[in-house]
Design a protein around this motif. Structure first.
Motif, mmCIF file in Angstrom:
data_model
loop_
_atom_site.group_PDB
_atom_site.id
_atom_site.type_symbol
_atom_site.label_atom_id
_atom_site.label_comp_id
_atom_site.label_asym_id
_atom_site.label_seq_id
_atom_site.Cartn_x
_atom_site.Cartn_y
_atom_site.Cartn_z
ATOM 1 N N TYR A 95 -2.880 -2.504 4.441
ATOM 2 C CA TYR A 95 -2.771 -0.925 4.522
ATOM 3 C C TYR A 95 -2.360 -0.491 3.105
ATOM 4 O O TYR A 95 -1.837 -0.872 2.282
ATOM 5 N N SER A 97 -2.119 3.353 1.531
ATOM 6 C CA SER A 97 -1.795 5.040 1.705
ATOM 7 C C SER A 97 -2.562 5.806 0.960
ATOM 8 O O SER A 97 -3.219 5.495 0.111
ATOM 9 N N ILE A 113 4.650 2.492 9.172
ATOM 10 C CA ILE A 113 3.425 2.224 8.735
ATOM 11 C C ILE A 113 2.999 1.051 9.822
ATOM 12 O O ILE A 113 3.670 -0.019 9.960
#
Length: 819
Positions: A95, A97, A113
């Protein structure tokens, strides 16, 4: 293989991230921090996930962190500026951001998340992260059945016997040494009798089960029933778009054969999600029982020794059809229709020998009994979920109607012989016809509102109404072959019960403390009508059930927990039916309409070490505890099974959970529970009873990764001698083995398993000593079974089996005990 991945990378990450943190310490600001939580797309916490904080200007690493057991992380002492964050864990997509700004003295909350599962193709080998077989969480223990080899070809009842802390004896489920367990399916109760619950759990095939959750102290959001806690069976869900199907077939061989097969179909689009499954099983089993009983009357002893062998055959069809319709981006309408059609047959041959002392026989009763017990169950559920805002406020409504029938027909043929094996009286043949009809209506509304990222309120209402109509016809066989009804031994019992409930549950976090406080109120009204005798017993009562959970985080890896809860155990519906059910000349059963509910106060304190190891110390006190007892009649030499309220039941337990990773291909989960139960009463034949014993049970589950397509499992369990009510129960143990191999690019899976390798689980012994009476029961059943199962997936094999909904009915179905 999640835990395996966590264990391999966590040590490396710790050293590396510690270095990065020290390097960046010079530019820190004491009052700034960045926090959040990492989960899967199904909101399951991901511990040991790595977090990297990068400077947005030059993409240099500033700091790092590792999530704790709840998936939470905090990166403190960060200078103001522009940053972005990266999160990753083995088996999931990384991931990254968006760029964000951290102001001076700001405590920035990134929220939740969610990481998506990643399949990596390595030289035509697909590597997919898998959960460990058993996980220990703060409020429950989770047994991940979905990928278990030992679950192959088994039913939910078989799998429960392998769960840590769970024991099952003749259909009675115990959790950490205590009975009166509430069984849920997808957070919804089953509302079935002991016999019907056995039917359901024996019809629920392992290929439909995702996990089994064990909760010894549930929150106020759950029904207050179940003094020992809750066992929640979660059915597989579908999280991805597309269409798939899964076909499976299995064969098992013990002394008798067991076959099963089924198909699951799923389709999911942006608007519509539909699912259906069908399973069939045909299995044979046996039960041998030896009973030795002595009765002392007027200074004279009479001894009874009976041996019986009963063979069963069960055929079961179970199905589920349902769907979800996304009416709008914030609202979903769902429906489910599920049920089972069950047919069982039995044939029993037995002999009861009667004499003044063991080995001396004055007379005998030879029995040849046959029976059939067809049953069906249907449940209809409609549910609606509405999200009121973007922060997580939502309303959920559900309505259920369940109906079930069971039509028992047992034929008893008794031949009476003297000491020379000659008939001394005519045969006595009779039958018991016991049709039963149950209707259950349940309505439920739940509200959830997050006040912030760390606090949330849950509240709701529930109303249930149940009607049970039991008929017992006792017919005597006449010389012309016809049956004549004996009205003195026949009856009709109608039971109505209504329960209204409301609850509120609040979660918050204050610094290093997590707090959950809840209160549930339940109003119960019941009416038992013995139609034949014209006797009516009515009851009404209101109860409060508070719960409290506390957790103190010592650091990111260690925590202390404490909890309190009050729960109720209402009498099983059949236990309230006062009429006598005759099994044979010397054995009968009847209920007690004056049974009171039992109330339990439970306390627990625990310690969680390195987010893996847990130690819990528990104490509970049950007032008016309900237990099965045997009441002998010294004049007629009969023995009757019934239920009674004991004065109290005290239970102490120490529970230890220890997952261990030996190598990168061998990991295990180990559980040890010590429990001390005290049963106190002065109602058993007018004499005081105090039965108590220190007992323990241990289980160890091991998984082995042989290569990228082959794995194995080994499971062992031991239960020491223990006590229950008026019974002493002897120890037993069992060992299971399993092997799995994948073929055709993982579309086909072949599993071979051996349950109860040494044929020890199926042998159970219990005994009791009461004034003027003593008896011993030895029971054996077909427990050692070799099972072969083959499954094949069609279509989008990334899909899981679907089942997002279930009945909103909860507490009532589990209390239809022994009907």
């Amino acid at each position: 293989m999640k835990i395996l991945g966590y264990s391999l990378i966590s040590c490396i990450l710790f050293c590396y991230l510690s270095f990065c943190t020290i390097k960046a310490a010079a530019q820190s600001q004491p009052s700034t921090e960045i926090s959040g939580k990492i989960t899967t797309i199904t909101n399951e916490a991901l511990p040991f996930a790595s977090l990297m904080l990068f400077n947005a200007t030059d993409s240099k690493l500033v700091k790092g962190a590792v999530t704790d057991g709840s998936g939470a992380f905090i990166i403190g002492n960060v200078s103001p500026g522009n940053y972005y964050i990266s999160g990753s864990v083995l088996g999931y997509k990384t991931y990254k951001s968006e760029i964000f700004t951290l102001a001076p003295e700001e405590k920035k909350v990134l929220g939740i998340i969610q990481l998506q599962t990643e399949n990596k193709q390595l030289q035509t080998v697909t590597v997919t992260a898998q959960k460990p077989l058993i996980e220990s969480k703060m409020d429950k223990v989770v047994m991940n059945v979905e990928n278990s080899i030992l679950a192959t070809g088994n039913t939910a009842m078989d799998i429960l016997q392998k769960a840590p802390g769970v024991t099952i004896d003749n259909g009675v489920i115990s959790l950490v040494g205590k009975t009166n367990v509430m069984v849920l399916i997808n957070d919804k109760q089953t509302y079935l009798s002991t016999e019907q619950l056995k039917d359901l759990l024996n019809s629920l095939q392992s290929n439909t089960i995702q996990s089994i959750e064990l909760m010894t102290n549930p929150s106020a959001q759950y029904d207050a029933a179940g003094n020992a806690g809750i066992i929640n069976i979660r059915i597989k869900k579908n999280d991805s778009f597309g269409t798939n199907a899964d076909v499976n077939i299995g064969y098992g061989q013990g002394i008798y054969r067991k076959t099963n097969g089924g198909i699951t179909v799923n389709h999911r689009s942006k608007i519509l999600n539909i699912f259906a499954n069908y399973n069939y099983s045909d299995r044979e089993d046996f039960s041998s029982i030896d009973v030795n009983r002595s009765v002392l009357s007027s200074g004279t002893s009479t001894f009874f020794q009976s041996s019986s062998l009963e063979k069963f055959r069960y055929k079961n069809h179970s199905f589920k059809v349902g769907g979800d319709i996304n009416i709008s981006p914030r609202s979903v309408l769902g429906f489910v229709v599920d049920g089972y059609l069950w047919h069982g047959d039995s044939r029993l041959a037995g002999t009861t020998r009667v004499g003044p002392q063991p080995g001396v026989v004055d007379s005998s009763i030879v029995a040849l009994n046959t029976g059939s017990f067809p049953a069906n169950y249907f449940n209809y559920d409609v549910n609606y979920k509405l999200r009121l805002d973007t922060v997580g406020t939502e309303l959920t409504f559900s309505g259920d109607y369940s109906t079930s029938t069971r039509k028992e027909a047992f034929y008893f043929n008794n031949q009476f012989l003297d000491e020379n094996q000659n008939e001394y009286r005519p045969d006595y043949n009779f039958r018991n016809l016991a049709p039963q009809k149950i209707d259950i209506y349940v309505g439920k509304a739940d509200f959830r509102h997050p006040f912030s990222k760390s606090s949330r309120l849950d509240a709701g209402f529930k109303y249930s109404a149940i009607t049970i109509d039991n008929v017992l016809k006792y017919d005597i066989l006449q010389n012309d072959g016809s049956y004549l009804n004996d009205e003195r031994r026949s009856n009709q019992f109608i039971y109505d019960e209504k329960i209204g409930a409301a609850y509120a549950n609040y979660n918050t976090q204050i610094g290093s403390y997590s707090i959950q406080a809840g209160l549930r109120v339940e109003r119960t009204s019941s009416r038992g009508n013995l139609v034949t005798g014209g006797s009516i017993v009515e009851k009404s009562y209101t109860d409060l059930f508070p719960t409290l959970f506390l957790q103190k985080k010592i650091d990111n890896s260690n925590a202390i927990t404490a909890s309190y809860g009050r729960r109720i155990g209402r009498p099983d519906y059949a236990s309230l039916n006062p009429f006598v059910y005759y099994i044979d000349q010397y054995t009968l059963r009847y209920g007690n309409p004056f049974l009171k509910p039992q109330y339990t106060n439970s306390y627990k304190i625990g310690y969680r070490f390195k987010n893996k190891y847990t130690v819990d110390l528990s104490y509970s006190k049950t007032k008016d505890g309900i237990a099965v007892i045997f009441v002998p009649d010294t004049k007629t030499k009969t023995i009757a099974q019934t239920d009674a309220n004991l004065n109290s039941i005290n239970s102490y337990s120490l529970n230890i959970n220890a997952p261990v990773t030996f190598t990168n291909w061998w990991r295990s989960y180990n559980n040890v529970t010590l429990f001390y139960n005290q049963y106190n009463s002065d109602v058993i034949e007018g004499a005081q009873l105090q039965l108590e014993k220190l007992a323990w049970q241990a289980s160890s589950n091991h998984t082995f990764t042989i290569d990228n397509k082959t794995s194995a499992e080994l499971s062992g369990k031991y239960v020491s001698p223990n006590v229950y009510g008026v019974f002493n129960i002897k120890s037993y143990y069992g060992i299971d083995l399993g092997l799995r191999r994948a073929f055709l690019s993982n579309k086909m899976s072949v599993k071979l398993a051996v349950n109860d390798v040494f044929k020890t689980v199926g042998k159970r012994t219990s005994f009791s000593n009461l004034p003027n009476n003593s008896y011993t029961f030895d029971r054996n059943y077909d427990s050692r079974v070799v099972r072969l199962s083959i499954s094949y997936k069609f279509g989008n094999i990334k899909l899981k089996s679907t089942d997002k909904n279930g009945s909103s009915a909860e507490e009532e179905k589990s209390r239809l005990n022994k009907l």
